[in-house]
Design a protein around this motif. Structure first.
Motif, PDB file in Angstrom:
ATOM      1  N   GLU A  66       2.424  -1.365  -9.821  1.00  0.00           N
ATOM      2  CA  GLU A  66       1.261  -1.439 -10.606  1.00  0.00           C
ATOM      3  C   GLU A  66       1.444  -1.364 -12.172  1.00  0.00           C
ATOM      4  O   GLU A  66       1.056  -1.893 -13.345  1.00  0.00           O
ATOM      5  N   ASP A  67       2.508  -0.422 -12.559  1.00  0.00           N
ATOM      6  CA  ASP A  67       2.651  -0.048 -13.971  1.00  0.00           C
ATOM      7  C   ASP A  67       3.837  -0.774 -14.536  1.00  0.00           C
ATOM      8  O   ASP A  67       4.301  -0.433 -15.762  1.00  0.00           O
ATOM      9  N   MET A  68       4.183  -1.964 -14.314  1.00  0.00           N
ATOM     10  CA  MET A  68       5.434  -2.664 -14.638  1.00  0.00           C
ATOM     11  C   MET A  68       5.084  -4.023 -14.993  1.00  0.00           C
ATOM     12  O   MET A  68       4.434  -4.681 -14.381  1.00  0.00           O
TER      13      MET A  68
ATOM     14  N   LEU B 185      14.365 -11.066 -22.925  1.00  0.00           N
ATOM     15  CA  LEU B 185      13.297 -10.428 -21.745  1.00  0.00           C
ATOM     16  C   LEU B 185      12.929  -9.150 -22.075  1.00  0.00           C
ATOM     17  O   LEU B 185      13.590  -8.320 -22.028  1.00  0.00           O
ATOM     18  N   ASN B 186      11.506  -8.996 -21.975  1.00  0.00           N
ATOM     19  CA  ASN B 186      11.298  -7.373 -22.058  1.00  0.00           C
ATOM     20  C   ASN B 186      10.701  -7.068 -20.967  1.00  0.00           C
ATOM     21  O   ASN B 186       9.756  -7.371 -20.472  1.00  0.00           O
ATOM     22  N   ILE B 187      11.144  -5.744 -20.547  1.00  0.00           N
ATOM     23  CA  ILE B 187      10.548  -5.123 -19.269  1.00  0.00           C
ATOM     24  C   ILE B 187       9.945  -3.564 -19.932  1.00  0.00           C
ATOM     25  O   ILE B 187      10.480  -2.987 -20.426  1.00  0.00           O
ATOM     26  N   LYS B 188       8.494  -3.461 -19.603  1.00  0.00           N
ATOM     27  CA  LYS B 188       7.883  -2.286 -19.808  1.00  0.00           C
ATOM     28  C   LYS B 188       7.367  -1.334 -18.756  1.00  0.00           C
ATOM     29  O   LYS B 188       6.667  -2.319 -18.047  1.00  0.00           O
ATOM     30  N   ALA B 189       7.652  -0.288 -18.585  1.00  0.00           N
ATOM     31  CA  ALA B 189       7.170   0.469 -17.525  1.00  0.00           C
ATOM     32  C   ALA B 189       6.199   1.698 -17.988  1.00  0.00           C
ATOM     33  O   ALA B 189       6.676   2.250 -18.843  1.00  0.00           O
TER      34      ALA B 189
ATOM     35  N   PRO C 168       9.124   3.049 -23.743  1.00  0.00           N
ATOM     36  CA  PRO C 168       9.649   2.006 -24.654  1.00  0.00           C
ATOM     37  C   PRO C 168       9.992   0.678 -23.753  1.00  0.00           C
ATOM     38  O   PRO C 168      10.632   1.125 -22.518  1.00  0.00           O
ATOM     39  N   VAL C 169      10.165  -0.359 -24.546  1.00  0.00           N
ATOM     40  CA  VAL C 169      10.329  -1.549 -23.903  1.00  0.00           C
ATOM     41  C   VAL C 169      11.841  -1.791 -23.598  1.00  0.00           C
ATOM     42  O   VAL C 169      12.862  -1.107 -24.739  1.00  0.00           O
TER      43      VAL C 169
END
Length: 1182
Positions: free
Chosen positions: A506-508, A517-521, A525-526
Motif C-alpha cells: 500500500e505505501d510504495m 527511477l524514483n521509489i518512495k516508501a 525520502p525518495v
C-alpha cells in the motif's frame, strides 16, 4: 503512422527517377536533361550535372557508393563518380528506360526499348541482348545472381548474370497490363527471394524466384508508376496516378497515405536505414517526409500487448517472457487489454479476444466477438463485458455486440483513462481530464464520481491497492499523492512523467522521469536509480518499463525502503517491504537487526528466508526458555551477541547476568584461551588443566600438531599425544614417550608399539613389546615383518608359539613358489592338510593355464605328500588312494604336455615314434573319465596323424572314426576331414614293426588294446619310458612271503655265480674239407636262469598272476639287472628285472620313473634336473 514534411523543392521539369547515395547523405534526381544533386539533411541543391542531350529517364547508385549511372532519351548511359564527375559513356539503339546496379558485383544493367546491356568496370565492351518487347523496369536479387526485367507486354523475364533467361512470368492481362515497376524484397530474413510487381492493370502482385505467385493479386484502383521497399523489407511504397504515395505491408496490405501531391507521382524512394521518404512528381515537386510510427499498445498487470509491423499484435507475458503473435492482416489502430480480454481496433471493425483458460500463464487467445463497425476514437478500453471508446470529451460504453449502453460527457478533454478493476460488468474507470479533474466512473452507472480537482492538467494516474491513495502526474512533470477520502495532498515530487503504485504494498509507489527511477516508501525520502523509459506498472519487486517500442520487466531490489524502515526500528513494516524482493544480504541484515531488537517473530521469518538454521535454532531455544519463565533480556541478548561474533560484549552481558561459566565456555569453545585465562584469573588448577587440554585440542584442529603434543604431555593426556605423533610419523617423539612411560601403563605402550610397527620401525616395536611383556604380539611382529630367524629363535625358547610361527612361514614359502620348504614348514607346524590344499590349488591353476608339465610336477608332489600323510593309521587308506590317483594324474599330464605342444604350437621337435607312443599310452589310459585340461580330440588327432605316417593304418582309421563322434575345433576340422578320406585308400592293417611285445610271455600285442596298457595274454602291466613312452624290457616280480626287503636286497647283492654254456665254434676236418660249426646255446638264459623259468609259466584264465620269486631265484640275479623302487612306508618296495641287460635303463632315485639311460642323460643335461620330479643333479639325497 503519420508523415511529417521535412523539406520540399520544385523544379520546372518532370522528375522521372531519383536515387539515394548508400550512406543517405545525397539525393540524385533525374529532372529534364539534367541530374540534380541534393543534400538530404536540409534540401539544399548541391550541384546540377549536365551530360545528356535529352530527358533523363533513370538513375541508379552502386551499392558501394563509388559511382552512379544515368540513362536518357538520347540513347546514352553516363557513369558518374561519387565526386560528381562523368567518367564513361556508352549508347544503345533506343532511349534508355531503366538502369540498375548489381548489389554484389556492381555490374550495371541498362535497358532500352529494344534491348538491354550488362557492363562491369573490368569489361571492355557492353554485352547486349535483344528484347521482344519494351523493357520498362529492372531489379537485381539480393545475392546479385538474377536480374528481373518488366516489359510493356505484361511479361517478367528473369535472367542470370550472363543475360540468359531462366524464368518467364506471363501476367494474365498481357499487353493491356504493362509492367511498370518491379522490386525485389531486400530483407535477409526471408527464406525465398520475393519480387513485388506493379502493373497498369492496377494490380500489386508478388512472385518467388521460381515464377510461382505468392497469394492473389491485390487491386490498387490507380495506375502505379513506382514501387520501392524499405531497407529491411518490412514496408512497400507505391505511387502513381492517384497523386499520392501509399504505404503497404510487405504482404500488400494498405496501411495509409504518406503524402498527397498535386500531380502524378513518378518516383518515390526510402532513405537507406531510416524512416525518411522522398517523392518526385510530374509537376517537378520534390517532397521529403519523415514517417513516424506511433506506439499502439495496452498493458494490464503482467500482460503487455503491442502492434508489430502495423498489422500484427504481439501479446507478451512480462514475467515468463512468453510471446504470442496475432495476425490481423489489416492496420491495427488501437489495442486494449484487461484480465482475459483483448480488444483490437481495425479500420472497419473491432475484434474482442479471450483466453482459452483461466491459467495465469496461458497465452492462447481466441476470438470472442466481432463488432463490424467503423469507430473514431482517441482511446480504447476493454472490460469484462464492455468496450469503452474515448473521443475527446465523450466516453461511450458499448456491449460486445456493438450496442451503446451508456455515454458520459466530460467538462474537458480526456487525457488519461484506466480500468481499476471491479466485479464483471461493474468495473471502475479512473479518468483524468485536461482541466485537472479526476473522476471515477463505474460502467453500470451513468453518474461519474469526482474524486478531486487540481489546478493542473492530468497526464498520468494510478490508485493504490487499497483504493485509499491517488497518485497524479500533471503537465508540469510533478507527481502529487492525495488521500482520496480527505482530499489532502500528502506529498509531491518533481521530475515525473509516469507513476505506478505497488500492487502488493500500500505505501510504495514509483515514478520515472529525467532518466531516473524514483521509489518512495511511506513518507521517507525518495530512492533514485538510473532508468530509461516510462514506468507503467509496479508489481512486487518488478517494475514494468516502456522504452521506445519495447516493454521490459526490471527486477528492482527493495533494499533502500527496507533500510529506511529499519533505521526507525519498524521491523514488521521492513519485513513487508523485504517480501517484495530484496537480496539475501538484505534479508540477513533485516534478520540481525530484528534479532538484536529482540523482535523474534520477524527475525525468525527473515532467517527462514535465508535458510540459516543456526540462528533459527537460537531463536527457538530463546522462545522455549521464555515459555519456561525466563525473562532476563540481558542473557538473551548475550546469546545473540555470541552468535554474531561480538564475544566481548556477550561476556560482559553474561557477567552482568551472573553467568560467568557461560562466558568461560564460550571462550574455550572459540579457542580464545588467552581471553579465557584473563577472564578466569587465578582460579582453580583443575580448571586450568582443563583449559590446557582444550587448548591442545584446538592446536590439533588448527594443524599445529607439535604444539598439541607438547600440551597433551604436560596435561597428562599421553594417549592423544601418541595418536598425533603416530599419525604424523614422528618416530623420535614416540620413542621419547614410550621410554618415559611406566611399564604398568600398558595401553599407551601398546599403542606406541602399533605405531612403531606401522611406521616400519620394528626394532622399537620389539623393544616396547618386551617392556610390556607381550610375547604373542612380538611373535606376530616378527611374522608380519618376515623376520623369520628371530621368530624361530623365540619359538625355540617358547614352544607354545610354534604354530603361530611356522604356519605363516609355510604360507609365505608357498606364495613364493618354495613348495618343498613350505611342506617342511607345514610339517613342522603339523599342518599337512594345509600343504595338500595349497598344492591342489596350484595344480588346478597349472591345468587351467595349460602348464601341463607344472601340473604333472605338482601332482607328483601331492602324491608324495599324501604318502607322507598315509603314515597316520587313521588316514592310511584314504591317503594311499589319493597317492595312486595323483601318481596316475602326474603320468597323464606329463605325457599330455608333448601332445599339447604338438597340436597348439607351430613347430614340434618330438619324434613321430614318441608322439605315436604317447598318444597310444594316453588313449589306453583314458578309458574312464578324462581329467581336466586333457583333450581327447588332440590325443586322437595326434594318434591318427602319427599312425598314418608310421604305417599303422588300422589304428589311424580307428582314431579318425573316434574323432567323428567328438566336437572338433575349426582350426583342425579340414585336416581331420581330409585324413578321414585319405586313410580309406590305405590297407586295413598295422605295420608289424610297431606292434608292442610283452617281455614276459613274448606275445605280440595289438596296437589297439581293449585291456589298456597290459598284455592281452598274461595281463602283465607294461612298463613305459617316461620320455619316449616305449615299452621297457622290464618285468615286475614280487617276493615270496616271509622275505623282507632288506633280505631280498642282500640276496641280490650276493650275485651267486651261474654255470653258463656259451656257444662256440667247432672245427671238423675231413680229407677234402674243413668245416666250422656254430654250436648255439638256444636256451642259455632259459635253461640256466631260474627267473626265466618263472616267466615261462603258462598263464591261465583272465586273472593276472604275478611273478613271485624265492630266495634261490634272488640269489641268482645280478644287481645290475634289478631295479628297485624303494617306496617309504606304508608302501611296499617294487622290484623289476631287466630282460635285456645290455640295453641300459636308468631310474630316477626320487620319483622312480624309468628312462632309457641315453634319454635320461640328455634330458638331465638340458634341464639340469629330472624332467619328471625336477630333482637337481647336485642333490645327492633320494
Amino acid at each position: 503512422m503519420r508523415a511529417v514534411l521535412t523539406w520540399r523543392d520544385k523544379v520546372e521539369q518532370c522528375i522521372y527517377d531519383l536515387a539515394f547515395k548508400p550512406d543517405g547523405t545525397q539525393l540524385i534526381l533525374a529532372a529534364g536533361n539534367r541530374l540534380l544533386v541534393y543534400d538530404t539533411s536540409d534540401g539544399t541543391l548541391l550541384q546540377p550535372l549536365k551530360g545528356h542531350k535529352d530527358t533523363v529517364y533513370c538513375v541508379a547508385y552502386a551499392k558501394d557508393g563509388k559511382r552512379f549511372a544515368s540513362g536518357s532519351a538520347d540513347k546514352s548511359i553516363i557513369i558518374w563518380t561519387s565526386k560528381l564527375e562523368g567518367i564513361l559513356k556508352y549508347t544503345h539503339n533506343d532511349s534508355i528506360q531503366c538502369v540498375s546496379y548489381n548489389p554484389i558485383t556492381h555490374q550495371l544493367a541498362s535497358c532500352s526499348s529494344s534491348d538491354f546491356g550488362l557492363w562491369s568496370p573490368e569489361q571492355k565492351s557492353v554485352s547486349k541482348h535483344k528484347s521482344s518487347s519494351k523493357i520498362t523496369c529492372c531489379s537485381w536479387t539480393n545475392d546479385g545472381q538474377y536480374l528481373a526485367l518488366g516489359m510493356s507486354n505484361g511479361v517478367i523475364s528473369i535472367r542470370n548474370k550472363n543475360g540468359e533467361e531462366k524464368v518467364k512470368i506471363e501476367r494474365p492481362g498481357g499487353s493491356f497490363s504493362p509492367i511498370w515497376s518491379i522490386c525485389w524484397n531486400p530483407s535477409r530474413e526471408e527464406h525465398n527471394d520475393i519480387l513485388a510487381v506493379a502493373d497498369w492493370g492496377q494490380k500489386l502482385s508478388f512472385y518467388q524466384l521460381s515464377g510461382k505467385q505468392i497469394g492473389k493479386d491485390r487491386p490498387l484502383n490507380f495506375d502505379p508508376c513506382c514501387i520501392s521497399y524499405f531497407t529491411k523489407g518490412e514496408y512497400i511504397l507505391v505511387g502513381g496516378s492517384d497523386k499520392q504515395v501509399s504505404l503497404f505491408t510487405k504482404d500488400g496490405v494498405r496501411l495509409g497515405t504518406v503524402g498527397e501531391q498535386n500531380s502524378w507521382v513518378w518516383t518515390c524512394r526510402v532513405k537507406p536505414d531510416s524512416n525518411y521518404v522522398v517523392v518526385g512528381c510530374q509537376d517537378g515537386t520534390i517532397s521529403f517526409y519523415q514517417l513516424i510510427f506511433s506506439t499502439v499498445h495496452g498493458l494490464y498487470r503482467d500482460r503487455y500487448a503491442y502492434r508489430d509491423s502495423m498489422t500484427d499484435v504481439i501479446v507478451q507475458h512480462l514475467i515468463t517472457e512468453q510471446k504470442v503473435r496475432i495476425k490481423c492482416r489489416e492496420l491495427v489502430k488501437k489495442i486494449a487489454i484487461y484480465k482475459n480480454r483483448l480488444a483490437i481496433q481495425l479500420p472497419e471493425k473491432i475484434l474482442i479476444y479471450e483466453l482459452y483458460s483461466d491459467d495465469s500463464v496461458d497465452m492462447h487467445y481466441r476470438v470472442k466477438e466481432k463488432i463490424v463497425k467503423k469507430f473514431e476514437c482517441n482511446l480504447l478500453v476493454v472490460c469484462t463485458d464492455h468496450i469503452i471508446l474515448c473521443q475527446e470529451k465523450r466516453l461511450q460504453c458499448l456491449s460486445f455486440s456493438g450496442v451503446k449502453e451508456r455515454e458520459w460527457q466530460m467538462e474537458s478533454l480526456i487525457r488519461y483513462i484506466k480500468v481499476i478493476g471491479g466485479p464483471a460488468g461493474r468495473e471502475g474507470l479512473l479518468v483524468g481530464l485536461k482541466n485537472g479533474q479526476i473522476l471515477k466512473i463505474f460502467v453500470d452507472n451513468l453518474f461519474a464520481i469526482v474524486l478531486l480537482k487540481q489546478a493542473t492538467a492530468v497526464r498520468c494516474l494510478d490508485m493504490s491497492a487499497s483504493r485509499n491513495k491517488l497518485a497524479v502526474v500533471d503537465e508540469n512533470d510533478t507527481c502529487l499523492v492525495y488521500d482520496i477520502h480527505t482530499k489532502e495532498l500528502l506529498f509531491q515530487e518533481p521530475n515525473a512523467n509516469s507513476v505506478a503504485w505497488n500492487t502488493q504494498c500500500e505505501d510504495m509507489l514509483c515514478f520515472s522521469g529525467g532518466g531516473y527511477l524514483n521509489i518512495k516508501a511511506s513518507t521517507f525520502p525518495v530512492h533514485q536509480q538510473k532508468l530509461q523509459g516510462f514506468v507503467v506498472g509496479y508489481n512486487g519487486s518488478k517494475i514494468f518499463c516502456l522504452h521506445v517500442f519495447s516493454m521490459s520487466a526490471v527486477e528492482v531490489p527493495q533494499s533502500a525502503p527496507m533500510y529506511q524502515y529499519l533505521d526507525r526500528k519498524m521491523f514488521r513494516e521492513a519485513y513487508q517491504i523485504a517480501c517484495l524482493g530484496v537480496t539475501d544480504a538484505d534479508w540477513r541484515e533485516l534478520a540481525m537487526e530484528a534479532l538484536e531488537g529482540l523482535e523474534f517473530e520477524t527475525a525468525k521469518k527473515a532467517f527462514t528466508r535465508v535458510q540459516d538454521l543456526r540462528y533459527l535454532e537460537l531463536i527457538s531455544s530463546i522462545e522455549e526458555r521464555k515459555k519456561r519463565g525466563e525473562t532476563n533480556n540481558d542473557l538473551f541478548l548475550a546469546d545473540v551477541f555470541s552468535y554474531q561474533g561480538k564475544f566481548h560484549e556477550a561476556a560482559k552481558l553474561y557477567k552482568r547476568s551472573g553467568h560467568e561459566n557461560l562466558a568461560l565456555d564460550m571462550y574455550t569453545d572459540l579457542c580464545m584461551f588467552e581471553y579465557a585465562k584473563d577472564f578466569l584469573g587465578s582460579g582453580d588448577p583443575k580448571e586450568t588443566k582443563m583449559l590446557i587440554t582444550k587448548q591442545a585440542d584446538w592446536a590439533r584442529n588448527i594443524n599445529e600438531p607439535k604444539a598439541a603434543v607438547e600440551m597433551y604431555i604436560s596435561a597428562g593426556e599421553h594417549t592423544k599425544a601418541i595418536e598425533i605423533s603416530g599419525s604424523h610419523g614422528w618416530v623420535d617423539m614416540l620413542i621419547d614417550i614410550a621410554r618415559k612411560l611406566d611399564k604398568a601403563e600398558r595401553e599407551p605402550l601398546l599403542m606406541c608399539a602399533r605405531y612403531f610397527k606401522k611406521l616400519d620401525s620394528p626394532g622399537y616395536a620389539a623393544e616396547t613389546y618386551l617392556k610390556v611383556g607381550d610375547l604373542k604380539s612380538l611373535v606376530q611382529l616378527y611374522v608380519d615383518t618376515k623376520r623369520w630367524d628371530e621368530a624361530f629363535a623365540l619359538g625355540e625358547k617358547h614352544p607354545e608359539f610354534k604354530d603361530d610361527i611356522y604356519v605363516p612361514y609355510a604360507q609365505w614359502l608357498a606364495e613364493n613358489d618354495r613348495f618343498e620348504e613350505a611342506q617342511k614348514a607345514f610339517h613342522k607346524a603339523g599342518r599337512q592338510g594345509e600343504a595338500v590344499r595349497v598344492l591342489e590349488q596350484l595344480t588346478h591353476n597349472a591345468v587351467v593355464e595349460s602348464r601341463f608339465n607344472d601340473a604333472a610336477y605338482y601332482y607328483w608332489m601331492l602324491s608324495m605328500q599324501c604318502l607322507d600323510m598315509a603314515q597316520d593309521p587313521a588316514q592310511k587308506d584314504v591317503m594311499l588312494d589319493k597317492f595312486h590317483h595323483f601318481q596316475h594324474l602326474a603320468e597323464l599330464y606329463h605325457g599330455y604336455q608333448t601332445i599339447h605342444r604338438y597340436t597348439e604350437e607351430p613347430f614340434s621337435f618330438d619324434l613321430p615314434e614318441t608322439l605315436f607312443n604317447i598318444s597310444k599310452f594316453l588313449l589306453h589310459s583314458l578309458t574312464k573319465a578324462t581329467p581336466l585340461g586333457i583333450s581327447k580330440v588332440n590325443t586322437l588327432f595326434t594318434l591318427a596323424k602319427q599312425s598314418k605316417a608310421l604305417g599303422a593304418y588300422k589304428l589311424a582309421r580307428h582314431a579318425y572314426d573316434k574323432l567323428r563322434g567328438l566336437q572338433i575345433p575349426a582350426r583342425i576340422q579340414k585336416s581331420i576331414e581330409l585324413g578321414t578320406l585319405t586313410i580309406r585308400s590305405k590297407p586295413f592293417h598295422d605295420s608289424e614293426e610297431l606292434v608292442p611285445l610283452c617281455y614276459r610271455c613274448s606275445t605280440n600285442n595289438p596296437l589297439l588294446n581293449n585291456l589298456g596298457n597290459v598284455c592281452i595274454n598274461c595281463r602283465q602291466p607294461f612298463i613305459f619310458s617316461a620320455s619316449s613312452y616305449e615299452v621297457l624290457h622290464l618285468v615286475e616280480f614280487y617276493l615270496e612271503e616271509g622275505i623282507t626287503d632288506e633280505e631280498a636286497v642282500a640276496l641280490i647283492d650276493l650275485e651267486a655265480p651261474r654255470h653258463k654254456r656259451e656257444g662256440k665254434w667247432q672245427e671238423i676236418a675231413s680229407n677234402n674239407s674243413q668245416t666250422l660249426r656254430l654250436d648255439e646255446a638256444m636256451g642259455a638264459i632259459g635253461d640256466d636262469d631260474p627267473f626265466t623259468a618263472k616267466l615261462s609259466f603258462e598263464q591261465g584264465g583272465s586273472e593276472f598272476v604275478p611273478v613271485v620269486v624265492n630266495r634261490s631265484v634272488l640269489r641268482s640275479m645280478s644287481r645290475r639287472d634289478v631295479l628297485i623302487k624303494r617306496w617309504p612306508p606304508p608302501l611296499q618296495w617294487q622290484y623289476f628285472r631287466s630282460l635285456l641287460p645290455d640295453a641300459s635303463i636308468t631310474m630316477c632315485p626320487s620319483c622312480f620313473q624309468m628312462f632309457h639311460s641315453e634319454d635320461y642323460e640328455l634330458l638331465v643335461l638340458q634341464h639340469a634336473c629330472c624332467p619328471y620330479c625336477r630333482r637337481r643333479i647336485d642333490d645327492t639325497g633320494p
